[in-house]
Structure formats: C-alpha cells, structure tokens
Scaffold this motif. Structure first.
Motif, PDB file in Angstrom:
ATOM      1  N   ALA A 259       7.281   6.791  -0.544  1.00 20.22           N
ATOM      2  CA  ALA A 259       6.277   5.803  -0.134  1.00 20.22           C
ATOM      3  C   ALA A 259       6.534   4.428  -0.743  1.00 20.22           C
ATOM      4  O   ALA A 259       6.012   3.420  -0.251  1.00 20.22           O
ATOM      5  CB  ALA A 259       4.881   6.289  -0.516  1.00 20.22           C
TER       6      ALA A 259
ATOM      7  N   GLU B 178       6.985  12.188  -2.374  1.00 21.14           N
ATOM      8  CA  GLU B 178       5.988  11.122  -2.410  1.00 21.14           C
ATOM      9  C   GLU B 178       6.554   9.788  -2.904  1.00 21.14           C
ATOM     10  O   GLU B 178       6.024   8.736  -2.558  1.00 21.14           O
ATOM     11  CB  GLU B 178       4.788  11.533  -3.262  1.00 21.14           C
ATOM     12  CG  GLU B 178       4.016  12.717  -2.693  1.00 21.14           C
ATOM     13  CD  GLU B 178       3.369  12.415  -1.351  1.00 21.14           C
ATOM     14  OE1 GLU B 178       2.813  11.317  -1.164  1.00 21.14           O
ATOM     15  OE2 GLU B 178       3.420  13.295  -0.474  1.00 21.14           O
TER      16      GLU B 178
ATOM     17  N   GLU C 219       0.848  -1.189   0.000  1.00 22.37           N
ATOM     18  CA  GLU C 219       0.000   0.000   0.000  1.00 22.37           C
ATOM     19  C   GLU C 219       0.886   1.241   0.000  1.00 22.37           C
ATOM     20  O   GLU C 219       1.761   1.379   0.842  1.00 22.37           O
ATOM     21  CB  GLU C 219      -0.897   0.014   1.231  1.00 22.37           C
ATOM     22  CG  GLU C 219      -1.909  -1.104   1.257  1.00 22.37           C
ATOM     23  CD  GLU C 219      -2.791  -1.043   2.497  1.00 22.37           C
ATOM     24  OE1 GLU C 219      -2.881   0.016   3.131  1.00 22.37           O
ATOM     25  OE2 GLU C 219      -3.375  -2.085   2.826  1.00 22.37           O
TER      26      GLU C 219
ATOM     27  N   ASP D  52       1.493   4.908   0.857  1.00 28.57           N
ATOM     28  CA  ASP D  52       1.017   5.947   1.756  1.00 28.57           C
ATOM     29  C   ASP D  52       1.368   7.294   1.127  1.00 28.57           C
ATOM     30  O   ASP D  52       2.369   7.916   1.461  1.00 28.57           O
ATOM     31  CB  ASP D  52       1.674   5.788   3.128  1.00 28.57           C
ATOM     32  CG  ASP D  52       1.168   6.810   4.122  1.00 28.57           C
ATOM     33  OD1 ASP D  52       0.077   7.385   3.904  1.00 28.57           O
ATOM     34  OD2 ASP D  52       1.864   7.052   5.127  1.00 28.57           O
ATOM     35  N   SER D  53       0.543   7.707   0.171  1.00 28.65           N
ATOM     36  CA  SER D  53       0.822   8.913  -0.597  1.00 28.65           C
ATOM     37  C   SER D  53      -0.475   9.592  -0.996  1.00 28.65           C
ATOM     38  O   SER D  53      -1.479   8.932  -1.266  1.00 28.65           O
ATOM     39  CB  SER D  53       1.610   8.537  -1.860  1.00 28.65           C
ATOM     40  OG  SER D  53       1.721   9.639  -2.711  1.00 28.65           O
ATOM     41  N   ASP D  54      -0.403  10.905  -1.062  1.00 29.39           N
ATOM     42  CA  ASP D  54      -1.561  11.688  -1.506  1.00 29.39           C
ATOM     43  C   ASP D  54      -1.582  11.861  -3.025  1.00 29.39           C
ATOM     44  O   ASP D  54      -2.623  12.166  -3.598  1.00 29.39           O
ATOM     45  CB  ASP D  54      -1.556  13.069  -0.848  1.00 29.39           C
ATOM     46  CG  ASP D  54      -1.723  12.986   0.654  1.00 29.39           C
ATOM     47  OD1 ASP D  54      -2.379  12.038   1.135  1.00 29.39           O
ATOM     48  OD2 ASP D  54      -1.184  13.866   1.359  1.00 29.39           O
TER      49      ASP D  54
ATOM     50  N   ALA E 179       6.299   0.444   1.286  1.00 26.69           N
ATOM     51  CA  ALA E 179       5.306  -0.441   0.660  1.00 26.69           C
ATOM     52  C   ALA E 179       5.961  -1.749   0.225  1.00 26.69           C
ATOM     53  O   ALA E 179       5.441  -2.837   0.489  1.00 26.69           O
ATOM     54  CB  ALA E 179       4.647   0.252  -0.527  1.00 26.69           C
TER      55      ALA E 179
ATOM     56  N   GLN F 119       7.106  -3.826   3.381  1.00 26.90           N
ATOM     57  CA  GLN F 119       6.007  -4.541   4.025  1.00 26.90           C
ATOM     58  C   GLN F 119       5.567  -5.756   3.200  1.00 26.90           C
ATOM     59  O   GLN F 119       5.391  -6.842   3.726  1.00 26.90           O
ATOM     60  CB  GLN F 119       4.824  -3.594   4.249  1.00 26.90           C
ATOM     61  CG  GLN F 119       3.696  -4.196   5.017  1.00 26.90           C
ATOM     62  CD  GLN F 119       4.047  -4.467   6.471  1.00 26.90           C
ATOM     63  OE1 GLN F 119       4.948  -3.855   7.032  1.00 26.90           O
ATOM     64  NE2 GLN F 119       3.350  -5.396   7.078  1.00 26.90           N
TER      65      GLN F 119
ATOM     66  N   SER G   3      -0.685   6.595  -6.815  1.00 31.84           N
ATOM     67  CA  SER G   3      -1.551   5.434  -6.638  1.00 31.84           C
ATOM     68  C   SER G   3      -1.120   4.359  -7.630  1.00 31.84           C
ATOM     69  O   SER G   3      -0.584   4.651  -8.693  1.00 31.84           O
ATOM     70  CB  SER G   3      -3.019   5.802  -6.835  1.00 31.84           C
ATOM     71  OG  SER G   3      -3.223   6.346  -8.125  1.00 31.84           O
TER      72      SER G   3
END
Length: 184
Positions: free
Chosen positions: A102, A99, A64, A66-68, A106, A109, A71
């Motif tokens: 991130a 960004e 996943e 974690d960014s605004d 990701a 994990q 995607s």
C-alpha cells in the motif's frame, strides 16, 4: 496582615506574568497580512504546517494507505529527511508483506498530485519506522529515496520495492545481537 499583603502582591505579579507570556506567545503566532491587519493562526493550523506543510512536492491529503493493518502514525519532513512512521496491527510476516504494498500507490498519488521534481530535489533521505499497536517501535530504517523514484517511473515494481524493505527488515532482525550471530 503582612502575609496577606505579600500573597496579594505575589498573585498580582504571577497574573501579570501569565498574561504577558500569553500575549507574547500570541504575537509569535500572528501573521501580518498585506492590508496591515493581523491574522491569528489557531493551534491546529500551526501544528499542520509544522508536520505536513513542509514536504516539498508532496500533497499530504493525497497520501492514504489502503490497508487493513497499516496506518500512518507520523509523516514529516525535516532538513532533507522524509520521515514516515506507521502502526502495524499484525505480527504475521506474510500479511505485513502484502500490506506494505500500500505504500507505493500512496506515495505515487501524493507525489504525482504535487510536484515530482520538487519532491526528489528536496528529499535526500527516507526514514521509515514500524510501530506496534502499543506504540512500541519495532523497526526503524533508512530506505533509498531512489527506490521511490524508480517505483514512480516504472523501473521498480511494487513487489520489488516491498521485497527490498523486507530484506532490510530481515537483516535488522537477524542482526539482533550475539544470539543473532550464531552460526551453528
């Protein structure tokens, strides 16, 4: 009357052909179980297997961003190549640089939750692509898989990883053709 009979025969043959093709396609996507029964797999399950199920040592559910502004557009694996495409919702290079950080947690994990050794044995290449909000590819490049390994084991910081990506992106942007080769 002959025209009507011909139309009926044609309709019957087309209907039979469609049913036959649908039945054949259904047979392709059935899976025999140990007890002799057949389990039917739905389209969503097959699509998920095709796209994500084949990344050895990688837990897709744990990946996943974690960014605004970033995607995941697509994430897949084929013949030793990990392919990650992301959509970028900014044109500001400083925001992009921040960004892109991130990516490391990701990957960390997703790989650590699965099998680190299996992942690095299977993945030979890492193709990374950036798309804008209109789904136009802005950059595609190959990253060194060893960079991911070094990040996971603490030999490379997140900042260094991102700087390497930005250096490659800068080289790609600077080498954009004859106008990029001016030495005024």
């Amino acid at each position: 009357m002959l025209i009507g009979t011909g139309g009926l025969l044609t309709t019957t043959l087309v209907g039979y052909s469609s049913i036959s093709l649908a039945h054949d396609a259904e047979d392709e996507h059935t899976k025999p179980e140990k007890n002799g029964h057949t389990k039917h797999r739905d389209k969503e399950e097959r699509r998920e297997d095709d796209e994500y199920g084949g990344i050895p040592g990688f837990d897709r559910e744990e990946f996943e961003l974690d960014s605004d502004v970033l995607s995941v557009k697509d994430l897949g694996f084929h013949e030793g190549t990990l392919k990650l495409s992301v959509i970028v919702e900014t044109t500001d290079e400083d925001v992009l640089a921040e960004e892109l950080r991130a990516l490391v947690p990701a990957f960390n994990q997703a790989i650590r939750e699965a099998d680190v050794d299996e992942f690095f044995e299977a993945v030979e290449e890492f193709k990374f692509a950036l798309y804008d909000e209109c789904d136009v590819r802005r950059a595609a490049l190959y990253l060194d898989v060893e960079w991911l390994r070094e990040c996971l084991f603490g030999d490379l910081t997140t900042e260094e990883f991102v700087n390497r990506i930005l250096m490659i992106l800068g080289a790609v942007e600077d080498d954009g053709g004859p106008e990029g080769n001016n030495t005024d």
